[in-house]
Design an enzyme around this catalytic site. Structure first.
Site, short mmCIF file in Angstrom:
data_model
loop_
_atom_site.label_atom_id
_atom_site.label_comp_id
_atom_site.label_asym_id
_atom_site.label_seq_id
_atom_site.Cartn_x
_atom_site.Cartn_y
_atom_site.Cartn_z
N ASP A 6 41.45 33.83 48.77
CA ASP A 6 40.15 33.26 48.41
C ASP A 6 39.86 32.05 49.29
O ASP A 6 39.15 31.13 48.89
CB ASP A 6 40.14 32.87 46.93
CG ASP A 6 38.73 32.64 46.40
OD1 ASP A 6 37.78 33.20 46.98
OD2 ASP A 6 38.58 31.88 45.41
N CYS A 11 27.91 41.19 28.02
CA CYS A 11 27.62 39.99 28.80
C CYS A 11 26.56 39.15 28.07
O CYS A 11 25.45 39.65 27.81
CB CYS A 11 27.13 40.36 30.20
SG CYS A 11 26.74 38.90 31.22
N CYS A 13 25.26 34.18 35.47
CA CYS A 13 26.69 34.28 35.13
C CYS A 13 27.22 32.94 34.62
O CYS A 13 27.17 31.93 35.32
CB CYS A 13 27.47 34.73 36.36
SG CYS A 13 29.25 34.85 36.07
N CYS A 66 34.17 32.22 32.08
CA CYS A 66 33.86 33.18 31.02
C CYS A 66 34.70 34.43 31.24
O CYS A 66 34.80 34.93 32.36
CB CYS A 66 32.36 33.54 31.05
SG CYS A 66 31.86 34.78 29.83
#
Length: 317
Positions: free
Chosen positions: A134, A198, A214, A241
């Site tokens: 990453d 979601c 998001c 989340c």
């Protein structure tokens, strides 16, 4: 060690070494340009602004399309996965953190293990390779699929069959020419629990996320005010989340991580509302010194906590 004559033998020796180092999965993909459909869809996603505050995703698009530009002479992408599913969880009612932030910053842990693997692989390749966790413009989930680790679910997470999706991903790009593993075919079927669950509808299409909606992105990457529509649906979340993973049937197979680095500290687990209320910048720096949470910064976490308090009084979710 490097006297084995067959690349297929090298591959399995390297895979076994990756598992010995502590990775939970390891696969191999041939370095080549990303397929055209992926390239086009990514550009369309950027053009529509769905990257939200993550402007860095607009950078180095050409490198994202071709890992060979990242490391001249690259032939193979070695992809690895590291389990972070918690051994212990926060108590109910506490301001909630995403599981990946429970322990030590994954960048440090993954980088250390990848460097160990790179040293081992160098005895075959003769070069150091390039470690990515990453930290480089690499399409990690795309390459993990190509390397046979798993498939990208409708929640846009890499799902490893039989193990779930609570995994960090990392890569070692090497000049060593190794036989690739076979990609894994998507196996979500008719299930749409992640999309249905979601809180903000951020999963607007299978495998696609609108970061503007998001909660994970907005509680971490957004350094300003969080839009009321998202804030009202944050519930008890203050950092990240996990909803689209927690409801996924594949994560019934999730097992606690054996990596001690990802185990939460007692001080972290004790972070209830009263401790949040009195948290100082020094407290934040001490508790999250080696944590991914420091990316949100003190002000961002306190902002999220104020939203938490408001949601406790008038919950929407």
């Amino acid at each position: 060690m490097a006297s084995c004559s067959k690349p297929s033998e090298w591959r399995e020796i390297i895979r076994n070494e990756a598992l010995r180092i502590g990775f939970d999965a390891c696969g191999f993909a041939r370095v080549e340009e990303v397929d055209v459909d992926m390239r086009d869809s990514y550009r369309q996603w950027l053009a529509s602004g769905k990257q939200a505050q993550m402007g860095y995703l607009d950078n180095y698009v050409e490198l994202r399309d071709n890992p060979a530009l990242l490391y001249p002479g690259a032939r193979t992408m070695i992809c690895v996965a590291l389990n972070y599913y918690p051994v212990r969880f926060q108590s109910g009612g506490s301001p909630r953190f995403a599981y990946y932030a429970y322990g030590r910053d994954y960048h440090d842990v993954m980088r250390d293990k990848l460097r160990q693997l790179a040293v081992f692989v160098s005895s075959y390749s003769g070069d150091t390779g390039r470690v990515c966790c990453d930290t480089a413009p690499v399409r990690e989930r795309y390459w993990a699929v190509r390397a046979g680790l798993g498939f990208i679910g409708k929640n846009a997470q890499l799902i490893i069959p039989g193990k779930g999706s609570f995994f960090f991903l990392g890569e070692l790009i090497t000049s060593l020419d190794l036989p690739p593993d076979s990609p894994v075919v998507a196996r979500c079927g008719d299930c749409s629990r992640c999309m249905d669950s979601c809180p903000t509808g951020a999963l607007y299409a299978p495998g696609s996320v609108d970061a503007r909606l998001c909660i994970s992105c907005q509680t971490i990457e957004n350094k300003g005010d969080i839009a009321p529509f998202v804030a009202d649906r944050m519930g008890d979340r203050v950092y990240g989340c996990d909803t689209c993973q927690q409801c996924c049937p594949w994560n019934k197979s999730a097992r606690p991580s054996v990596h001690h680095e990802f185990a939460p500290s007692e001080e972290f687990l004790a972070l209830d509302a009263s401790r949040f209320e009195t948290m100082t910048p020094d407290d934040f720096n001490r508790i999250f010194r080696h944590s991914a949470v420091k990316r949100a910064k003190y002000d961002g976490l306190k902002r999220n906590f104020e939203i938490w308090k408001k949601n406790r009084k008038s919950p929407i979710e």
